[in-house]
Design an enzyme around this catalytic site. Sequence first.
Site, mmCIF file in Angstrom:
data_model
loop_
_atom_site.group_PDB
_atom_site.id
_atom_site.type_symbol
_atom_site.label_atom_id
_atom_site.label_comp_id
_atom_site.label_asym_id
_atom_site.label_seq_id
_atom_site.Cartn_x
_atom_site.Cartn_y
_atom_site.Cartn_z
ATOM 1 N N LYS A 192 -12.014 -7.442 0.217
ATOM 2 C CA LYS A 192 -10.814 -6.919 0.885
ATOM 3 C C LYS A 192 -11.076 -6.676 2.381
ATOM 4 O O LYS A 192 -12.195 -6.888 2.851
ATOM 5 C CB LYS A 192 -10.356 -5.635 0.180
ATOM 6 C CG LYS A 192 -10.179 -5.786 -1.346
ATOM 7 C CD LYS A 192 -8.972 -6.621 -1.751
ATOM 8 C CE LYS A 192 -8.992 -7.138 -3.168
ATOM 9 N NZ LYS A 192 -8.829 -6.178 -4.239
HETATM 10 C C1 LIG Z 1 -8.600 -5.925 -5.775
HETATM 11 C C2 LIG Z 1 -7.275 -5.660 -6.417
HETATM 12 C C3 LIG Z 1 -7.040 -4.549 -7.250
HETATM 13 C C4 LIG Z 1 -8.105 -3.669 -7.824
HETATM 14 O O1 LIG Z 1 -8.959 -3.112 -6.964
HETATM 15 P P1 LIG Z 1 -10.458 -2.742 -7.414
HETATM 16 O O2 LIG Z 1 -10.906 -1.904 -6.277
HETATM 17 O O3 LIG Z 1 -11.212 -4.027 -7.549
HETATM 18 O O4 LIG Z 1 -10.379 -1.989 -8.697
HETATM 19 C C5 LIG Z 1 -5.737 -4.307 -7.667
HETATM 20 N N1 LIG Z 1 -4.725 -5.111 -7.305
HETATM 21 C C6 LIG Z 1 -4.925 -6.210 -6.558
HETATM 22 C C7 LIG Z 1 -3.752 -7.043 -6.196
HETATM 23 C C8 LIG Z 1 -6.205 -6.525 -6.103
HETATM 24 O O5 LIG Z 1 -6.385 -7.628 -5.365
#
Ligand SMILES: *Cc1c(COP(=O)(O)O)cnc(C)c1O
Length: 393
Positions: A192
């Site tokens: 991210k």
């Molecule tokens: C990465 C992601 C999540 C979950 O986040 P984590 O920190 O990996 O638990 C939820 N929704 C979307 C759309 C994501 O890309």
Amino acid sequence: MQKVQWKPIRNTFLPYARQWIDDADIQAVTDVLQSDYLTTGPKIKEFEQAIAQFVGAKYAVSFANGTAALHGACFAAGIHKGDEVICTPMTFAASSNCVLYCGGNPVFADIDSRTYNMDPAEIEKKITARTKAIIPVDYTGQPAQLDEIMALARKHHLTVIEDGAHSLGSHYKGKKVGSISDMTMFSFHPVKQITSGEGGMITTNEEAYYEKLLQFRSHGITRDAKYLEKCDGPWYYEMQFLGYNYRMTDIQAVLGISQLSKIEKFIDARKQIVERYNEAFQAIPELTVPYQHPDTDSSWHLYILRLKTDKINADRREIFEALRAQNIGVNVHYLPVYLHPYYRELGYERGLCPNAEKHYDEIITLPLFPKMTEQDVRDVIQAVTGTISYLAK
Ligand SMILES: *Cc1c(COP(=O)(O)O)cnc(C)c1O
């Protein structure tokens, strides 16, 4: 047509995403490791305040990861057994799994085939007397149509939990994502915009949600005198509902703080790569580059090319495999959530969201991360243009 043996156009595999950790990040983490608090220490509040300030929200509550944060938001929104929550199919499974954690039923509304975000008209069709909330996802980083969604929510007394896992730093009509919906979730997974290893956050302007979220992520326990049923003494705390241990550590939080100080640089780098991709691909008749709604300014988590498969002598799988064979780490985001075996066993069927299903058949995610070099970008462009021109009808 003769099958080609695609050869690597570079020596090393280029991943679709990768974190950028520098010496300052490492120093910050080392300092915390040498301090008194590895968890429940001062870095937690500091990171929360930094995120709240960055997005322009009153409150922020950190979690062990984004999935736990979504669980907390559904709990705070009061999702119970039998409640319906409207979700997009074009997302990672966590965006609707959080509804299932609370005993609710995800109801999938189809996407707009231009923005690939949940279509407000489709959301409205799915609202019933049992609907409690809407979970829009800012897919790829482009904010969903938040004004329309918030208006529907106010009209029908629903809570909006925005999944902003892709959109930290994005704007909607000039406002930062995280300041608009009832609650917004961010993820700090390494792919991210910024990372804390694992980590998540909910931002909100509502004090009631804030307090519920704090208690939920720590077993349902409170020490706050104004909430205690009684008080036996200074040691006393109460567990008032079934919460979880979903706390972030100070090690994660300090990495998040250090990364957040560089977010503008990261987003600028992402935008420059996107510009290069758009320039290279927008005139190719076999490809559709990402459409951006004029109300939005994306911080670009993902760059997704859509293939016009009727103009190409190959399907998505062949193109995907050709690019992988050339050492370009393409990916696919996502299989519509309800087509996963677990969801199909719950009774969801193919055909539910035709736009999302068609989208899935035609998409390829290209590598996009701030640490990509000029040569990395050129390799991707060369591989994509070469592959498509060879396979074009
Ligand atoms: C990465 C992601 C999540 C979950 O986040 P984590 O920190 O990996 O638990 C939820 N929704 C979307 C759309 C994501 O890309």
